[in-house]
Enzyme design. Structure first.
Site, PDB file in Angstrom:
ATOM      1  N   GLU A   1     -78.394 -58.197  17.968  1.00 50.90           N
ATOM      2  CA  GLU A   1     -79.340 -57.772  16.927  1.00 50.90           C
ATOM      3  C   GLU A   1     -80.703 -57.601  17.581  1.00 50.90           C
ATOM      4  OE1 GLU A   1     -80.009 -60.887  14.040  1.00 50.90           O
ATOM      5  OE2 GLU A   1     -79.943 -62.430  15.570  1.00 50.90           O
TER       6      GLU A   1
ATOM      7  N   ARG B   1     -78.574 -69.419   1.874  1.00 50.45           N
ATOM      8  CA  ARG B   1     -78.627 -69.414   3.348  1.00 50.45           C
ATOM      9  C   ARG B   1     -79.456 -70.584   3.853  1.00 50.45           C
ATOM     10  NH1 ARG B   1     -80.535 -64.029   6.425  1.00 50.45           N
ATOM     11  NH2 ARG B   1     -82.548 -64.707   5.637  1.00 50.45           N
TER      12      ARG B   1
ATOM     13  N   LYS C   1     -80.711 -70.392  10.497  1.00 55.45           N
ATOM     14  CA  LYS C   1     -82.053 -69.789  10.600  1.00 55.45           C
ATOM     15  C   LYS C   1     -83.032 -70.941  10.829  1.00 55.45           C
ATOM     16  CE  LYS C   1     -84.641 -66.138   8.284  1.00 55.45           C
ATOM     17  NZ  LYS C   1     -85.101 -65.488   9.498  1.00 55.45           N
TER      18      LYS C   1
HETATM   19  N1  PXG Z   1     -82.098 -61.315  12.590  1.00 52.79           N
HETATM   20  C1  PXG Z   1     -82.981 -62.309  12.831  1.00 52.79           C
HETATM   21  C2  PXG Z   1     -82.905 -63.040  14.113  1.00 52.79           C
HETATM   22  C3  PXG Z   1     -83.949 -62.616  11.870  1.00 52.79           C
HETATM   23  O1  PXG Z   1     -84.795 -63.612  12.105  1.00 52.79           O
HETATM   24  C4  PXG Z   1     -83.063 -60.840  10.469  1.00 52.79           C
HETATM   25  C5  PXG Z   1     -82.125 -60.607  11.448  1.00 52.79           C
HETATM   26  C6  PXG Z   1     -83.024 -60.052   9.199  1.00 52.79           C
HETATM   27  O2  PXG Z   1     -82.547 -60.866   8.135  1.00 52.79           O
HETATM   28  P1  PXG Z   1     -82.968 -60.634   6.616  1.00 52.79           P
HETATM   29  O3  PXG Z   1     -82.251 -61.694   5.873  1.00 52.79           O
HETATM   30  O4  PXG Z   1     -84.457 -60.753   6.555  1.00 52.79           O
HETATM   31  O5  PXG Z   1     -82.491 -59.271   6.249  1.00 52.79           O
HETATM   32  C7  PXG Z   1     -84.019 -61.854  10.679  1.00 52.79           C
HETATM   33  C8  PXG Z   1     -85.075 -62.083   9.646  1.00 52.79           C
HETATM   34  C9  PXG Z   1     -90.809 -62.208   9.397  1.00 52.79           C
HETATM   35  C10 PXG Z   1     -89.668 -62.790  10.065  1.00 52.79           C
HETATM   36  O6  PXG Z   1     -91.921 -62.724   9.575  1.00 52.79           O
HETATM   37  C11 PXG Z   1     -88.388 -62.516   9.640  1.00 52.79           C
HETATM   38  C12 PXG Z   1     -87.336 -63.079  10.293  1.00 52.79           C
HETATM   39  C13 PXG Z   1     -87.601 -63.902  11.334  1.00 52.79           C
HETATM   40  C14 PXG Z   1     -88.841 -64.159  11.755  1.00 52.79           C
HETATM   41  C15 PXG Z   1     -89.902 -63.616  11.119  1.00 52.79           C
HETATM   42  O7  PXG Z   1     -90.622 -61.235   8.662  1.00 52.79           O
HETATM   43  N2  PXG Z   1     -86.040 -62.948   9.957  1.00 52.79           N
END
Ligand code: PXG
Length: 289
Positions: free
Chosen positions: A182, A50, A149
């Protein structure tokens, strides 16, 4: 804490990047958040893929191969001697002139931070959390593809502030058409008549790795799961609702905009999926890295 920056390790207090780094000046860069369970990195391959897709989409050439990046992440975990924790992997456009043009940035900055994750207290997993719908809409995909991302999180930060002001920990973000996209840092699922539904990237959802893991768990448990356009009405009238993310794992959502969801207790499907997920992360043989 030992922090990796471009191939070298620095102590926490010495780790720094230039004020001319375009990651700081323009949010020009990409990142990943990963978890370490039982001394192993969960779904490392999927996170690295990713990261490289995000970089490819913004024309950012990472100065190492995906295999070298994997090794660097594993090395940073070893350097910090961690068996449980969180990894923040960041690649910025690098140092450049004061101007948006990335042409002046010659070397991307690669940062790996291995640290603690602020987990939600256990009682939230038992009692579920309440969330609100933010008035801040998700940036439409024709302006900026949500699958990237990137370091530009202000859209999500604004929605997170709305959540905080409403006394909640998370907020639902709708897309421009009013469909559920989301949460600010988590994907969202509902259960209706035993079927799992979640919005897809077309509706503004990031391709979450936890979300994909939940889809696999559902298949394993013979639970029907589908990507679907959802409105706030679908959330309010769902039998169950939960969020997924690297930090949150699987978190039951029991109140949305003041409405109680389902029975007001974590539902059977949510609990089965969460139990399966917890078993999975306790068994590194199933990490698929
Ligand atoms: N949506 C968004 C907008 C995200 O940033 C997820 C869904 C979940 O994705 P994953 O791959 O983690 O299952 C994210 C995840 C943190 C943090 O500090 C995590 C995210 C973004 C910002 C901070 O845990 N992303």
């Amino acid at each position: 804490m030992r922090i990796y920056i471009n191939g070298r390790y620095y102590d926490q207090n010495e780790a720094a990047v230039s004020v001319f780094d375009h990651g700081l000046l323009y949010g020009d860069g990409v990142f990943e958040g990963l978890r370490i369970y039982c001394g192993r990195v969960f779904r490392l391959g999927a996170h690295i893929e990713r990261l490289y897709r995000s970089a490819q989409a913004i024309l950012l050439e990472i100065p190492m191969t995906p295999a070298q990046m994997k090794e660097a992440v594993l090395d940073a975990v070893r350097e910090n001697g961690r068996r449980e924790g969180y990894i923040r992997l960041i690649v910025t456009r690098g140092k450049g002139a004061l101007g948006i043009d990335p042409a002046s940035c010659t070397t991307p900055t690669v940062i790996i931070i291995v640290g603690d994750i602020e987990l939600y207290p256990m009682e939230y997993y038992e009692q579920g959390i309440g969330i609100i719908t933010a008035s801040t809409r998700r940036i439409p995909a024709d302006c900026f593809d949500v699958r990237i991302k990137s370091l530009n999180y202000l859209n999500n930060v604004l929605a997170k502030l709305e959540a905080r002001q409403a006394g909640c920990l998370e907020a639902v973000m709708l897309n421009r058409e009013g469909y559920v996209a989301e949460c600010t840092g988590d994907n969202l699922f509902i259960v209706r008549d035993g079927t799992l539904c979640t919005p897809s990237p077309t509706h503004g959802a990031l391709e979450g790795i936890t979300m994909q893991t939940v889809m696999e768990i559902a298949a394993c448990l013979s639970i029907v799961a589908q990507a679907k356009a959802l409105t706030p009405y679908d959330l309010y009238t769902a039998d169950e609702c939960f969020m997924t993310g690297t930090g949150a794992e699987i978190m039951p959502v029991l109140r949305i905009d003041g409405r109680m969801i389902g029975t007001g207790r974590p539902g059977a499907v949510t609990s089965r999926i969460r139990d399966h997920f917890r078993e999975m992360v306790a068994d590194p043989c199933r990490f698929d890295d």
